[in-house]
Design an enzyme around this catalytic site. Sequence first.
Site, short mmCIF file in Angstrom:
data_model
loop_
_atom_site.label_atom_id
_atom_site.label_comp_id
_atom_site.label_asym_id
_atom_site.label_seq_id
_atom_site.Cartn_x
_atom_site.Cartn_y
_atom_site.Cartn_z
N GLY A 93 119.19 82.30 96.25
CA GLY A 93 118.91 81.08 95.50
C GLY A 93 117.51 80.56 95.76
O GLY A 93 116.78 81.06 96.62
N ASP A 128 111.79 76.20 105.50
CA ASP A 128 111.37 74.80 105.37
C ASP A 128 111.12 74.41 103.93
O ASP A 128 110.79 73.26 103.64
CB ASP A 128 110.11 74.54 106.21
N ASP A 255 116.55 90.38 93.45
CA ASP A 255 116.33 88.96 93.17
C ASP A 255 114.90 88.68 92.75
O ASP A 255 114.58 87.56 92.34
CB ASP A 255 116.70 88.11 94.39
N ASN A 256 114.02 89.71 92.81
CA ASN A 256 112.65 89.56 92.33
C ASN A 256 112.42 90.30 91.02
O ASN A 256 111.28 90.54 90.63
CB ASN A 256 111.66 90.09 93.38
#
Length: 491
Positions: A93, A128, A255-256
């Site tokens: 995600g 982060d 996912d890319n």
Amino acid sequence: MTAHSLETLPFDNSYARLPDVFYAKVNPTPFATPPFLISANRAAIELLDLDPREATRPEFAGVFGGSLLVPGMEPLAMLYSGHQFGVYVPQLGDGRAILLGEVTNGRGERWDLHLKGAGMTPFSRDGDGRSVLRSAIREYLCCEAMHGLGIPTTRALCLIGSDDKVYREQVESGATIVRMAPSHVRFGTFEIFYYRKQHEHLQRLADYTIEMHFSDLAQATDKYARFFADVVERTASLIAQWQAVGWSHGVLNTDNMSILGLTLDYGPYGFMDDYDPGFICNHSDYNGRYAFNQQPYIGLWNLSCLAQTLLPLAPKEELKAALDGYQASVDRHYRNHMRAKLGLVEDRGEDEALLQELKSLMVGSRVDYTIFWRELGTFSSAVGAKNERLREHFLNPDRFDVWAGQYRDRLKSEQSRDEERRTRMDRVNPKYVLRNYLAQGAIEKAQQKDYSEIDRLLTLLQQPYTEQPGMNSYAAAPPNWGKHLSVSCSS
């Protein structure tokens, strides 16, 4: 056509109208220090029908630096999973990116505004949620460099800086980039619902994607199989273009991979300097899974993963038939690109041997890929011409002379005229590409608060095939240090 202000951008957020299982609604996290504009890309701004003067407003940096929202935005983080370096990861995600909304321009084109470096989301895992200036510059420039080359890609709207500190291998400045595409749906978006056995959500996603982006298939009884066949063809075409221009993605996880066949997620990419089929641009890729010459195969591997997810929706034999056509499609597109790079008009079977011999010569002499192809346009087919400028690239110029004789004969056989051929070749063999050392130069200046090199490169790379006065140094071979820059997944 009306030029919009930030406050009047026409949003139509189709993805936000899907069930909330597809995303998490979350607002960007503002920087602790005021964001500021580093660079605005006028070409992308105009795609939104946005008045370019809006970029001079402090609100522009606020909106695209994550501290302000404008009417119509419905921020969300998209859910997906994916195979990373061949291993399935059940949930990924948008961990540091947020889809602010979808703008539809006056031509009916839909553009996602995807804010990368927007802060933590429910999918950030241990991250982060921030981007560092270094990686934001690399993605900002390469989006537009690829577009300039004619290669399908996400676009880059703007680059926003901050004085916030972000911790990676070292302390770096935080930044955001807004990337644009008609959709950011990935192969991994389909994978998560397949592996969760949520087939109703899988079908909803497929129906949505077809309706929004493959609408000519919406009424077909075999729409899912035909949709997959279209994705196969787009992917094959895309990767053939990468191979022709000498570009390596570096992290071709599922996912890319864009469902639209766009170049997506610029991390440790690289344009080759010296020609090396086994070029590995990602120093985190210890086994060379995503080496340059592996990209066509990895495209097939990733498409096989996507085909697996569509088994609940389409007959296995139809999905397999589409997959079986992939390699032939890659080969056809690549052959067409390389024929054009050689300046040949007619497609002849024997040209494969001509190309392979040239590539063998280039490997043996560590020939600069971009420079040589550009200079090949200067080849003289006149009898007795030595082509000394080209011979100098090779450690064994006599062997090149043999190849040059074969090439001269091939040109003569289709009545090629040197001046016309060079004009054609210059349209497909770029003079300027975003070499890693050029990006690094812009990064180092930006880290000293000098952002001028970013805009200089942006302007240069938007016209990579055109001779640009005073810019020859940007087309030169890199210095030795520039060939050995370490670029990893953190890039």
